[in-house]
Design a protein around this motif. Structure first.
Motif, PDB file in Angstrom:
ATOM      1  N   GLY A  35       0.308  -1.458  -3.233  1.00  0.00           N
ATOM      2  CA  GLY A  35      -0.848  -0.976  -3.971  1.00  0.00           C
ATOM      3  C   GLY A  35      -0.619   0.345  -4.663  1.00  0.00           C
ATOM      4  O   GLY A  35      -1.568   0.974  -5.119  1.00  0.00           O
ATOM      5  N   THR A  36       0.617   0.790  -4.756  1.00  0.00           N
ATOM      6  CA  THR A  36       0.885   2.071  -5.381  1.00  0.00           C
ATOM      7  C   THR A  36       1.909   1.908  -6.496  1.00  0.00           C
ATOM      8  O   THR A  36       2.569   0.882  -6.596  1.00  0.00           O
ATOM      9  CB  THR A  36       1.407   3.088  -4.347  1.00  0.00           C
ATOM     10  OG1 THR A  36       2.609   2.580  -3.774  1.00  0.00           O
ATOM     11  CG2 THR A  36       0.385   3.343  -3.265  1.00  0.00           C
ATOM     12  N   GLY A  37       2.010   2.934  -7.299  1.00  0.00           N
ATOM     13  CA  GLY A  37       2.975   2.922  -8.394  1.00  0.00           C
ATOM     14  C   GLY A  37       2.278   2.843  -9.737  1.00  0.00           C
ATOM     15  O   GLY A  37       1.054   2.768  -9.826  1.00  0.00           O
ATOM     16  N   VAL A  38       3.062   2.842 -10.792  1.00  0.00           N
ATOM     17  CA  VAL A  38       2.507   2.833 -12.141  1.00  0.00           C
ATOM     18  C   VAL A  38       1.803   1.509 -12.441  1.00  0.00           C
ATOM     19  O   VAL A  38       0.701   1.487 -12.958  1.00  0.00           O
ATOM     20  CB  VAL A  38       3.620   3.105 -13.184  1.00  0.00           C
ATOM     21  CG1 VAL A  38       3.062   3.039 -14.586  1.00  0.00           C
ATOM     22  CG2 VAL A  38       4.264   4.452 -12.930  1.00  0.00           C
ATOM     23  N   PHE A  39       2.418   0.401 -12.129  1.00  0.00           N
ATOM     24  CA  PHE A  39       1.817  -0.918 -12.308  1.00  0.00           C
ATOM     25  C   PHE A  39       1.849  -1.638 -10.958  1.00  0.00           C
ATOM     26  O   PHE A  39       2.729  -2.461 -10.713  1.00  0.00           O
ATOM     27  CB  PHE A  39       2.570  -1.732 -13.357  1.00  0.00           C
ATOM     28  CG  PHE A  39       2.537  -1.118 -14.712  1.00  0.00           C
ATOM     29  CD1 PHE A  39       1.378  -1.143 -15.472  1.00  0.00           C
ATOM     30  CD2 PHE A  39       3.660  -0.485 -15.241  1.00  0.00           C
ATOM     31  CE1 PHE A  39       1.334  -0.557 -16.724  1.00  0.00           C
ATOM     32  CE2 PHE A  39       3.630   0.102 -16.491  1.00  0.00           C
ATOM     33  CZ  PHE A  39       2.461   0.062 -17.240  1.00  0.00           C
TER      34      PHE A  39
END
Length: 88
Positions: A35-39
């Motif tokens: 659920g994390t990061g740029v996309f």
């Protein structure tokens, strides 16, 4: 990294779990995606459409009028998607 074929399979499994009304399985499929990061893959899964243009949330919505568990699934998917869109 999620490949397109594994992403498609995750969406297929998610929709199948929704159609069965299996809330714990729906939650497990969604939560297994990062659920994390740029996309984030989780957001991508929640925004993806099947071959007839329905998101998982749409499938659950179409079943929610006659089923409490499907209403719970709609609520869960909607909350998770909104959280991902605005807070992640």
């Amino acid at each position: 990294m999620t490949t397109r074929s594994s992403h498609d399979e995750n969406l297929r499994q998610l929709i199948a779990a929704i159609q069965r009304g299996d809330l714990p399985r729906v939650q497990a499929i969604v939560q297994q995606q990062s659920g994390t990061g740029v996309f984030p893959p989780r957001l991508s899964l929640l925004q993806s459409v099947d071959e007839i243009g329905r998101r998982a949330e749409d499938v659950a919505s179409s079943l929610a009028d006659s089923s409490d568990v499907h209403r719970q699934i709609v609520d869960y998917l909607s909350r998770e998607r909104l959280r991902m869109e605005y807070f992640e």
